[in-house]
Design an enzyme around this catalytic site. Structure first.
Site, PDB file in Angstrom:
ATOM      1  N   ASP A  13      22.370  55.580  56.362  1.00  0.00           N
ATOM      2  CA  ASP A  13      22.327  55.878  54.929  1.00  0.00           C
ATOM      3  C   ASP A  13      21.038  56.666  54.712  1.00  0.00           C
ATOM      4  O   ASP A  13      19.948  56.127  54.856  1.00  0.00           O
ATOM      5  CB  ASP A  13      22.317  54.549  54.155  1.00  0.00           C
ATOM      6  CG  ASP A  13      22.115  54.735  52.651  1.00  0.00           C
ATOM      7  OD1 ASP A  13      21.837  55.865  52.215  1.00  0.00           O
ATOM      8  OD2 ASP A  13      22.231  53.733  51.919  1.00  0.00           O
ATOM      9  N   TYR A 229      13.980  43.175  53.498  1.00  0.00           N
ATOM     10  CA  TYR A 229      15.237  43.796  53.088  1.00  0.00           C
ATOM     11  C   TYR A 229      15.094  45.310  53.010  1.00  0.00           C
ATOM     12  O   TYR A 229      14.239  45.832  52.319  1.00  0.00           O
ATOM     13  CB  TYR A 229      15.712  43.277  51.718  1.00  0.00           C
ATOM     14  CG  TYR A 229      17.059  43.853  51.384  1.00  0.00           C
ATOM     15  CD1 TYR A 229      18.221  43.231  51.835  1.00  0.00           C
ATOM     16  CD2 TYR A 229      17.180  45.052  50.708  1.00  0.00           C
ATOM     17  CE1 TYR A 229      19.456  43.783  51.596  1.00  0.00           C
ATOM     18  CE2 TYR A 229      18.417  45.617  50.460  1.00  0.00           C
ATOM     19  CZ  TYR A 229      19.547  44.968  50.909  1.00  0.00           C
ATOM     20  OH  TYR A 229      20.774  45.525  50.683  1.00  0.00           O
ATOM     21  N   LYS A 232      21.764  47.057  53.654  1.00  0.00           N
ATOM     22  CA  LYS A 232      22.688  46.359  54.547  1.00  0.00           C
ATOM     23  C   LYS A 232      22.964  47.224  55.757  1.00  0.00           C
ATOM     24  O   LYS A 232      22.608  48.390  55.802  1.00  0.00           O
ATOM     25  CB  LYS A 232      23.978  46.028  53.791  1.00  0.00           C
ATOM     26  CG  LYS A 232      23.939  44.652  53.178  1.00  0.00           C
ATOM     27  CD  LYS A 232      24.066  43.575  54.254  1.00  0.00           C
ATOM     28  CE  LYS A 232      23.464  42.286  53.727  1.00  0.00           C
ATOM     29  NZ  LYS A 232      23.239  41.310  54.786  1.00  0.00           N
TER      30      LYS A 232
HETATM   31  C1  F6R Z   1      23.777  46.832  48.846  1.00  0.00           C
HETATM   32  C2  F6R Z   1      23.241  47.981  48.132  1.00  0.00           C
HETATM   33  C3  F6R Z   1      23.116  47.929  46.664  1.00  0.00           C
HETATM   34  C4  F6R Z   1      21.649  47.807  46.260  1.00  0.00           C
HETATM   35  C5  F6R Z   1      21.487  47.689  44.729  1.00  0.00           C
HETATM   36  C6  F6R Z   1      20.040  47.663  44.297  1.00  0.00           C
HETATM   37  O1  F6R Z   1      23.882  47.092  50.204  1.00  0.00           O
HETATM   38  O2  F6R Z   1      22.879  48.968  48.730  1.00  0.00           O
HETATM   39  O3  F6R Z   1      23.878  46.900  46.114  1.00  0.00           O
HETATM   40  O4  F6R Z   1      21.081  46.698  46.878  1.00  0.00           O
HETATM   41  O5  F6R Z   1      22.092  48.801  44.102  1.00  0.00           O
HETATM   42  O6  F6R Z   1      19.399  48.765  44.819  1.00  0.00           O
HETATM   43  P1  F6R Z   1      17.872  49.107  44.583  1.00  0.00           P
HETATM   44  O7  F6R Z   1      17.080  47.897  44.968  1.00  0.00           O
HETATM   45  O8  F6R Z   1      17.650  50.264  45.505  1.00  0.00           O
HETATM   46  O9  F6R Z   1      17.725  49.455  43.138  1.00  0.00           O
HETATM   47 MG    MG Z   2      22.255  53.008  50.123  1.00  0.00          MG
HETATM   48 MG    MG Z   3      25.748  51.789  52.795  1.00  0.00          MG
END
Ligand code: F6R
Ligand code: MG
Ligand code: MG
Length: 366
Positions: A13, A229, A232
């Site tokens: 990603d 973290y 994923k």
């Molecule tokens: C799960 C994922 C999303 C982000 C969520 C918060 O794998 O990528 O659910 O965790 O959108 O993202 P941030 O912390 O980047 O605002």
């Molecule tokens: Mg992403």
């Molecule tokens: Mg992804």
């Protein structure tokens, strides 16, 4: 160099559009341009660039074997180039999965996910590449078990004399940094004891008893690499099909049941793994639910004939419908377990800070 073909699937990603829901076309174009030059130079036999959700997927064939430095470098440089475009467009989380500033020999452990296998191309070589978003590599345990060990899924285990002997499963303990190989059907119950715990034990490869490789999965866990973290792991899986391996339909069949996986919103929830056609691989509801695509190819003298979009079939409509029903049911739990992952498994957590703040207010239980 080997006469054998190596199939390498390397993904990362490197920027989402919009948020984490999908990918911008420009990133696919940058990747295609890079890999096309590598093909012209003779480094690759062939390639296919695709994506699931916000993950850029490089599917490549070559003759350099697995864990090859040049191929991993090529993938790394491609992700770096795509990151530059992501930064230019200010896409979300540009360069998210590139955990290091410089490439150091093997892309494993640097953020991207890798599944590779080397084999002699058969008279006809059908393969399926499964790619998932908003979940983690443990998501493959259930379908791999069903494909290669469950006669209620795979009729060939009973009917086809070349499959009747069963298969061997290489399982990784991602916390213990160990592997064990278990043989089915003899050690089926032992295998299930481990792989049912899919956060820790993950099937990495499956072999036929004559040693032929049948399946290879990415088992990188970003959080274990980075220690915090960082998104994923959104895994990939290669499965060879037919003639002594699961038929295409036997490899797809486990996905007719949308089993529960971890991932979804903030990598911190349980949800159903929804099988979708390529054009529906854009997780949006609560950043999900987690989803999987299946790209079918015939590999012909190392070249890709395909892909066929294998979940673009009304026979998977019901799995999608059930996924939506399970999603409604789980979502109704809000922040409560078991929709939310257990405390030990939560990767995105305010708990340590909250504990610190409220420490003084905890009194001994009367
Ligand atoms: C799960 C994922 C999303 C982000 C969520 C918060 O794998 O990528 O659910 O965790 O959108 O993202 P941030 O912390 O980047 O605002
Ligand atoms: Mg992403
Ligand atoms: Mg992804």
């Amino acid at each position: 160099m080997s006469d054998k073909i190596t199939l390498s699937v390397i993904k990362a990603d490197v920027g989402g559009y919009v948020g984490h829901s999908s990918i911008h076309q420009n990133l696919l174009e940058v990747a295609k341009e890079r890999l096309s030059k590598a093909k012209d130079r003779g480094e690759l036999i062939d390639f296919h660039v695709t994506r699931v959700g916000d993950d850029l997927e490089l599917i490549m064939t070559h003759r350099r074997g697995v864990d090859n430095e040049e191929i991993h470098q090529l993938a790394w440089d491609t992700f770096v180039a795509a990151t530059e475009e992501a930064k230019r467009l200010k896409l979300y989380g540009a360069g998210q999965d590139l955990l290091s500033d410089a490439f150091s020999g093997n892309i494993k452990g640097m953020g991207p996910g890798v599944a590779e296998m080397e084999f002699t191309e058969r008279r006809s070589e059908p393969v399926i590449i499964f790619m998932a978003d908003k979940t983690s590599p443990g998501a493959w345990n259930f379908p791999l078990y069903r494909m290669f060990a469950d006669p209620f899924n795979t009729a060939g285990l009973v009917i086809d004399p070349t499959m009747h002997e069963g298969f061997r499963f290489e399982v990784v303990d991602v916390y213990g940094h160990k592997t064990i190989t278990l043989s089915c059907p003899e050690e089926m119950y032992d295998l299930l004891m481990f792989i049912g715990a899919m956060r820790r034990f993950m099937i990495r490869r499956v072999f036929r008893k004559d040693g032929e490789i049948c399946a290879s999965a990415s088992t990188q866990k970003l959080s274990l690499i980075a220690g915090k973290y960082v998104g994923k792991d959104d895994p990939v899986l290669i499965v060879r099909c037919q003639s002594g391996m699961p038929a295409v339909g036997e490899a797809l069949e486990p996905f007719a049941f949308p089993h529960i996986v971890e991932g979804w919103m903030r990598g911190s929830h349980h949800g159903p793994l929804m099988p979708v056609p390529f054009y529906e691989a854009n997780p949006s509801r609560f950043d999900g639910p987690p989803r999987v695509i299946a790209a079918g190819f015939q590999i012909t003298n190392g070249h890709f004939v395909g892909p066929r979009d294998l979940f673009d079939d009304p026979s998977f409509d019901r799995a999608r419908q059930i996924s939506n029903e399970i999603s409604d049911y789980l979502r109704a739990h809000g922040p409560f377990e078991p929709h939310r992952l257990g405390l030990d498994d939560l990767e995105y957590t305010t708990m340590p800070k909250l504990m610190e703040k409220l420490q003084e207010r905890f009194k001994p239980e009367e």
